[in-house]
Design an enzyme around this catalytic site. Structure first.
Site, PDB file in Angstrom:
ATOM      1  N   ASP A  54       0.857  -1.178   0.000  1.00 43.78           N
ATOM      2  CA  ASP A  54       0.000   0.000   0.000  1.00 43.78           C
ATOM      3  C   ASP A  54       0.895   1.230   0.000  1.00 43.78           C
ATOM      4  O   ASP A  54       2.097   1.133   0.277  1.00 43.78           O
ATOM      5  CB  ASP A  54      -0.910   0.009   1.240  1.00 43.78           C
ATOM      6  CG  ASP A  54      -1.945   1.125   1.217  1.00 43.78           C
ATOM      7  OD1 ASP A  54      -2.418   1.466   0.117  1.00 43.78           O
ATOM      8  OD2 ASP A  54      -2.282   1.645   2.297  1.00 43.78           O
ATOM      9  N   HIS A  55       0.340   2.370  -0.332  1.00 43.43           N
ATOM     10  CA  HIS A  55       1.025   3.653  -0.189  1.00 43.43           C
ATOM     11  C   HIS A  55       0.500   4.354   1.062  1.00 43.43           C
ATOM     12  O   HIS A  55      -0.714   4.481   1.236  1.00 43.43           O
ATOM     13  CB  HIS A  55       0.767   4.554  -1.397  1.00 43.43           C
ATOM     14  CG  HIS A  55       1.417   4.082  -2.653  1.00 43.43           C
ATOM     15  ND1 HIS A  55       0.810   4.182  -3.893  1.00 43.43           N
ATOM     16  CD2 HIS A  55       2.625   3.511  -2.877  1.00 43.43           C
ATOM     17  CE1 HIS A  55       1.616   3.693  -4.818  1.00 43.43           C
ATOM     18  NE2 HIS A  55       2.718   3.274  -4.227  1.00 43.43           N
ATOM     19  N   LEU A  93      -4.928   4.576  -0.017  1.00 40.07           N
ATOM     20  CA  LEU A  93      -5.990   3.717  -0.559  1.00 40.07           C
ATOM     21  C   LEU A  93      -5.559   3.003  -1.832  1.00 40.07           C
ATOM     22  O   LEU A  93      -6.295   2.933  -2.811  1.00 40.07           O
ATOM     23  CB  LEU A  93      -7.277   4.524  -0.788  1.00 40.07           C
ATOM     24  CG  LEU A  93      -7.826   5.219   0.469  1.00 40.07           C
ATOM     25  CD1 LEU A  93      -8.940   6.188   0.113  1.00 40.07           C
ATOM     26  CD2 LEU A  93      -8.317   4.195   1.481  1.00 40.07           C
ATOM     27  N   HIS A  94      -4.336   2.440  -1.790  1.00 44.78           N
ATOM     28  CA  HIS A  94      -3.799   1.726  -2.945  1.00 44.78           C
ATOM     29  C   HIS A  94      -3.372   0.299  -2.580  1.00 44.78           C
ATOM     30  O   HIS A  94      -2.255  -0.118  -2.899  1.00 44.78           O
ATOM     31  CB  HIS A  94      -2.598   2.485  -3.522  1.00 44.78           C
ATOM     32  CG  HIS A  94      -2.891   3.890  -3.924  1.00 44.78           C
ATOM     33  ND1 HIS A  94      -1.908   4.860  -4.044  1.00 44.78           N
ATOM     34  CD2 HIS A  94      -4.063   4.500  -4.250  1.00 44.78           C
ATOM     35  CE1 HIS A  94      -2.464   6.006  -4.399  1.00 44.78           C
ATOM     36  NE2 HIS A  94      -3.763   5.812  -4.531  1.00 44.78           N
ATOM     37  N   PRO A  95      -4.230  -0.506  -1.938  1.00 46.87           N
ATOM     38  CA  PRO A  95      -3.832  -1.879  -1.597  1.00 46.87           C
ATOM     39  C   PRO A  95      -3.652  -2.719  -2.857  1.00 46.87           C
ATOM     40  O   PRO A  95      -4.438  -2.623  -3.798  1.00 46.87           O
ATOM     41  CB  PRO A  95      -4.994  -2.383  -0.739  1.00 46.87           C
ATOM     42  CG  PRO A  95      -6.178  -1.587  -1.205  1.00 46.87           C
ATOM     43  CD  PRO A  95      -5.630  -0.226  -1.544  1.00 46.87           C
TER      44      PRO A  95
END
Length: 560
Positions: free
Chosen positions: A297-298, A471-473
């Site tokens: 994630d980020h 919100l980048h899983p």
């Protein structure tokens, strides 16, 4: 509803919308899309109005409302993760920012054995197929002009944007006309999935136009509880809708539930780490220890400033002004509500040892958190910043045989010394840019993290307290050859290793996360997967040059 289909797609989100549309282009294919959430109604302002993007998160009508287990390197904080539980998935509730990632991301994807069809040349034609880029000229060989995803460039006409871009130049960086084109590195306007003042979600662009076809059926509020098998061959699915259980058969089942739901359903179906599954009373069907692992994630923070001049968008947060802003949008699709306001930013290298950008900046002419909490200032602005290639890795594990029990997952943010070092660099780079002369007319002082945060240790402690997911899983069912024990999906077919009639197509199959927001890469992968699933000849690779630090002149592809 029929009893049998050629293809059942689990998840009507970003990838599922692409697949439902493309696969049903063949009239001989009967396709069923099952979405656990409700429809993305055209009258729903919280979806369709770009500036309302902060409101669906945390609302059970739109959001799965996930959170991590206590993050061990962030003092045990649980980090909330909004995931779209609605047709269109997270593309119906995200920030609408369109970023492909750096071309070198795909060059690295292609390096392992069996991954050669995932280099930039092979991905570029699929990016172009999905795009209709209004900010690019017709002869731009990097950009698409006829795809379903309509993209607005900028406009970034608030004076704070230009001051921020100029500050980047004063800090020693460059301006770039298109972060999705020849040169990502630098500062400039961003593309957004906004057209005529309205969100362009994957469902709006792909699925809704296709729903008039007789061979495509979309069921919402349909929660898939299990995959059905004969041996290691998937034969269909069971789902619940309105309290009733339904079983439907299929020649193929495609998981497109996203980086949380897809590994969850695989594990519930006996596909994962055998020891963990047995501990829950689930009989393993096949031992694939990579299911739920390699989770990426980020993480990001907001560096906020007060603004001395009354030019920011801060007044738009005034509840007394919101009715007028809403009416402007309802009757004219214009005004403050017609933009996501993430209209510009940049990508930079945090030091000279880095080959290509490892930091991303989103600039906002407003100081507000994603949950709507506004900064204590009449006017303000902020940058969202964070490292793009953290080497911290997490995992996801179901904790029950019950499909309605949410899985446990953790990303292990800040778990490595390299991760912490990049975070210190990120904040120092952000402060350097925001402290340049170009912003002097507006700079009313730093609000967050504030002047009391100075040392490397203080920066890390602040990130622990204040960092939020971008919100980048991704990467929880990563693709790779069968010889790689931790891979889950075959890179040439998207089929789950060792299984028949079962594929995964969504962010979970990414081998590594990309530089930037990941929605665009997910659409690209789904476009490519659709050709593979339909047995079509893949689009020809396009070998064109792109900017590489140390190879090209440092000013190549820049603008003044």
């Amino acid at each position: 509803m029929k009893q049998s289909y050629d293809y059942i797609i689990i998840g009507g989100g970003s990838a599922g919308s692409v697949l439902g549309s493309r696969i049903s282009e063949d009239v001989s294919n009967n396709v069923l899309v099952l979405e656990a959430g409700r429809s993305d109604y055209p009258w729903d302002l919280l979806i369709q109005m770009p500036a309302a993007l902060m409101y669906p998160a945390g609302n059970k009508l739109y959001d799965w409302i996930y959170e991590t287990t206590p993050e061990p390197h962030m003092d045990g904080r649980k980090v909330g993760h909004a995931r779209g539980k609605v047709l269109g998935g997270s593309s119906s509730i995200n920030g609408m920012i369109y970023q492909r990632g750096n071309p070198m991301d795909y060059e690295k994807w292609a390096k392992p054995e069996g991954m050669d069809s995932w280099d930039y040349a092979h991905c570029l034609p699929y990016f172009k197929r999905l795009e209709k880029t209004f900010g690019a000229t017709k002869d731009d060989q990097f950009r698409g002009h006829h795809g379903p995803i309509k993209l607005r460039r900028g406009p970034a006409d608030n004076p704070l944007f230009q001051a921020f871009f100029d500050a980047g130049v004063e800090a020693g960086y460059n301006k770039t006309p298109d972060v999705n084109g020849f040169r990502q590195e630098g500062f400039g306007p961003f593309d957004s999935q906004v057209h005529n003042g309205r969100r362009v979600s994957a469902s709006r662009a792909y699925l809704h136009p296709a729903m008039k076809r007789k061979n495509l059926e979309v069921q919402t509020r349909a929660f898939v509880t299990k995959l059905n098998f004969e041996g290691n061959k998937v034969t269909g699915v069971t789902f619940k809708k309105n309290g009733r259980e339904h079983t439907v058969n299929a020649k193929e089942v495609i998981l497109s539930g996203g980086a949380i739901n897809s590994p969850q359903l695989l594990q519930l179906s006996g596909i994962g780490d055998s020891e963990h599954l047995r501990s829950l009373g689930i009989e393993p069907r096949i031992h694939l220890p990579g299911v739920g692992e390699n989770f990426e994630d980020h993480l990001e923070v907001y560096v906020q400033h007060a603004c001395k001049e009354p030019v920011s968008m801060q007044p738009s947060l005034n509840k007394l002004k919101m009715p007028f802003i809403g009416l402007q949008w309802i009757f004219g699709r214009k005004g403050a509500a017609a933009s996501n306001h993430f209209e510009g930013g940049g990508f930079v290298r945090s030091n000279e040892d880095v080959d290509y950008p490892n930091l991303m900046f989103h600039f906002l002419p407003i100081a507000v958190r994603y949950d709507g909490t506004k900064a204590p200032a009449a006017h303000g602005y902020q940058v969202h910043v964070g490292p793009m290639y953290s080497n911290s890795r997490g995992h996801l594990k179901i904790k029950s045989k019950d499909p309605f029990v949410k899985p446990d997952f953790v990303f292990n943010y800040l778990s490595t010394e390299e991760d912490k070092r990049e975070w210190v660099e990120a904040i120092k780079v952000a402060r350097n840019i925001l402290g340049q002369k170009a912003l002097d007319p507006y700079n009313g002082g730093e609000i967050s993290p504030g002047p009391e945060v100075q040392t490397d240790e203080e920066i890390i402690e602040w990130v622990k307290r204040d960092g939020e997911t971008a919100l980048h899983p991704s990467c929880s069912c990563r693709m790779g050859p069968a010889s790689d024990e931790m891979s889950v999906v075959d890179p040439e077919t998207f089929k789950v290793h060792g299984m028949e009639n079962l594929r995964v197509v969504d962010a979970s199959v990414m081998p590594r996360t990309t530089n930037g927001n990941i929605h665009s890469p997910v659409l690209m992968m789904a476009e490519k997967a659709a050709d593979i699933i339909r047995g079509k000849k893949p689009l020809d690779p396009e070998y064109i040059d792109f900017y590489r630090h140390g190879v090209h002149d440092k000013d190549a592809g820049t603008i003044k």
